[in-house]
Write an enzyme that holds these catalytic residues in place. Structure first.
Site, PDB file in Angstrom:
ATOM      1  N   GLU A 263      81.135 -43.005 -10.936  1.00 34.04           N
ATOM      2  CA  GLU A 263      81.870 -41.814 -11.378  1.00 34.04           C
ATOM      3  C   GLU A 263      83.162 -42.334 -11.984  1.00 34.04           C
ATOM      4  OE1 GLU A 263      84.751 -39.552 -11.643  1.00 34.04           O
ATOM      5  OE2 GLU A 263      84.703 -39.337  -9.459  1.00 34.04           O
ATOM      6  N   CYS A 300      89.944 -36.654 -10.083  1.00 39.58           N
ATOM      7  CA  CYS A 300      89.023 -36.882 -11.194  1.00 39.58           C
ATOM      8  C   CYS A 300      88.647 -35.588 -11.898  1.00 39.58           C
ATOM      9  CB  CYS A 300      87.775 -37.616 -10.706  1.00 39.58           C
ATOM     10  SG  CYS A 300      87.128 -37.016  -9.142  1.00 39.58           S
TER      11      CYS A 300
END
Length: 503
Positions: A263, A300
């Site tokens: 990720e 994020c």
């Protein structure tokens, strides 16, 4: 604080020291002397994991569920010490860390419940058809099986929920895969104490010590040695695009390539549709600013980009500026992250067509918000503007028409999230954008702000590259277990030779 960090690795339940050491850089207090990882220590941990797999990979779902619950209990028993160490190392406030600890133990228990139900096994059975013409059909059964030892990388921005006992570790253990964690240099004491909790749970459950190991960092050699070790079957990573891509390439270049579930980041664009902006433009700007600065922008899912019609932009700008101007300097997680934020801010500020709305600059480990505006035309002509700046930086893209808004939507690379802010009168435009947005992101949302990720069955925390390296996976939610499983078909296998869950 009752716990005193020892700064060693924890390999198969044994504390081990390396030949060299590094010193951590906490926000408060003295640095911790930490043993550096090495290829030899990685090999020892992975060999132990492989040996443990022959037992752990064939345990019952109930045994693994109990392990996950015991890990949660052991973390909670060390809760005060974990919070104290993590506050010193990361600068994150107590409430945030206690909430993150709750999320960590919650997702461990969530995976325990998930594997007890057994649906994730995707069991299938096509009975034999011996009389079928022109050819008989054999008896065929299918079930998901664990892949083997898994490498996990601790994340800088979540020292608990995405680190040593985070979602990657929880889902891998739930699947039946031993785990070797490469600790993050920013919070080695926190990682060590959580690792001690996991090791205590493994021992309490009577499982082989090699089910879990922690190898501290200190150099890039450790991560490279881990993902290229021939006994590692898969890897989970949360971090920067550059670091994740380097590890992804190493995984792909192996003689036996393995999946790398990285990720890697996202700018999480928001599209502010006309009717919604007319009704509450300043409110949307203020909400964006709050989401943008949450956790010093170190999430994020931080919404770094907003897109709005040029004729409506001023209300959004003013709403955001009012909130951002009141936001003081805050401490970032590491000096490296703070320096990267300053560099990224400079690149955005110096790009053609970019106008400064609110700018600030801090030295050291602190950061303040920055807000910029650019036209859709200049945005479309400069792909650098779509690069993630990890921190509280917002860029408002102003477009001349809904057609240009659609072009801007198509220009984005893969994202973790995209958001529509809309009212009832925006339905037609939202419907036009939806086919584009769902191709761009793992999560499409309406009338909210994406900062934060719910831990549940339906969550997708992933997306097309570069948001993640595998668009079919998620690092949050119960579907994360699929990353560490593979389907096996059993043809005409006797009942007593089948896995217990297929009998």
């Amino acid at each position: 604080m009752t716990y005193q960090p020892h700064g060693q690795h924890l390999i198969a339940g044994e504390r081990l020291a390396g030949e060299t050491r590094f010193t951590s850089h906490p926000v408060t207090g003295a640095g911790l002397e930490v043993s550096c990882g090495s290829a030899d220590l990685v090999d020892r941990a992975v060999q132990a994991a492989e040996e443990a797999f022959w037992t752990f990979g064939y345990t019952s779902r109930e045994d693994r569920a109990v392990l996950l619950e015991t890990i949660a209990e052991e973390i909670e028993a060390r809760g005060a010490d974990i919070t104290e160490i993590a506050m010193a190392e990361s600068g994150l406030p107590q409430a945030r860390l206690e909430g993150e600890r709750g999320r960590t133990t919650g997702q461990l228990r969530m995976f325990a419940d998930h594997i007890r139900k057994g649906d994730y096994l995707d069991r299938r059975h096509d009975p034999a058809l011996p009389d079928r013409q022109p050819l008989p059909r054999p008896d065929l059964r299918l079930m998901q099986r664990p892949v083997g030892p898994v490498a996990v990388f601790g994340a800088s921005n979540f020292p608990l929920a995405f680190s040593v006992a985070g979602g990657d570790t929880a889902s891998a253990l739930a699947a039946g895969c031993p785990v070797v964690v490469k600790g993050h240099e920013a919070h080695p004491g926190t990682g060590e104490l959580v690792a001690e909790a996991i090791a205590a749970a493994v021992a309490k459950c009577g499982l082989p010590g090699g089910v879990f190991s922690l190898v501290q960092g200190g150099s890039r050699e450790v991560g490279g040695a881990l993902v290229t070790h021939p006994l590692i079957a898969a890897a989970g990573f949360t971090g920067s695009l550059a670091g994740g891509r380097a590890l992804f390439d190493l995984c792909a270049q192996r003689p036996e390539p393995i999946p790398f579930f990285g990720e890697l980041g996202s700018v999480n664009p928001m599209f502010l549709l006309p009717e919604a902006v007319t009704a509450r433009g300043a409110e949307l700007g203020a909400g964006w600013a709050g989401s943008l600065t949450m956790g010093v922008g170190q999430f994020c899912t931080n919404p770094g980009i907003a897109v709005v019609l040029e004729e409506q932009a001023e209300a959004v700008i003013e709403g955001a500026r009012e909130v951002l101007a009141k936001t003081g300097a805050q401490v970032m997680l590491t000096e490296g992250i703070a320096e990267a934020y300053r560099k990224g801010t400079g690149q955005i500020a110096g790009a053609p067509g970019v106008r400064e709305v609110l700018t600030s600059m801090c030295a050291g480990r602190e950061a303040q918000p920055n807000l910029f505006v650019v036209s859709g035309k200049d945005w479309l002509g400069n792909h650098v503007l779509s690069d993630e700046v990890f921190g509280p930086l917002g860029l408002l893209v102003t477009v001349e028409s809904v057609d240009e808004m659609a072009k801007v939507a198509q220009s984005f690379r893969g994202q973790l999230t995209v958001t529509l802010h809309m009212d009832k009168g925006d339905a037609a435009l939202a419907g036009r954008l939806m086919p584009v947005l769902e191709r761009k992101a793992g999560r499409v949302m309406a009338n909210g702000f994406p900062t934060g990720v719910e831990v549940c069955d339906a969550m997708v925390h992933g997306g097309p590259y570069p948001a993640s390296t595998n668009f079919g996976a998620t690092s949050v939610g119960t579907m994360a277990i699929r990353r560490f499983l593979r389907p096996v078909c059993y043809q005409n296998i006797a009942e007593d030779l089948l896995p217990e869950d297929l009998r």
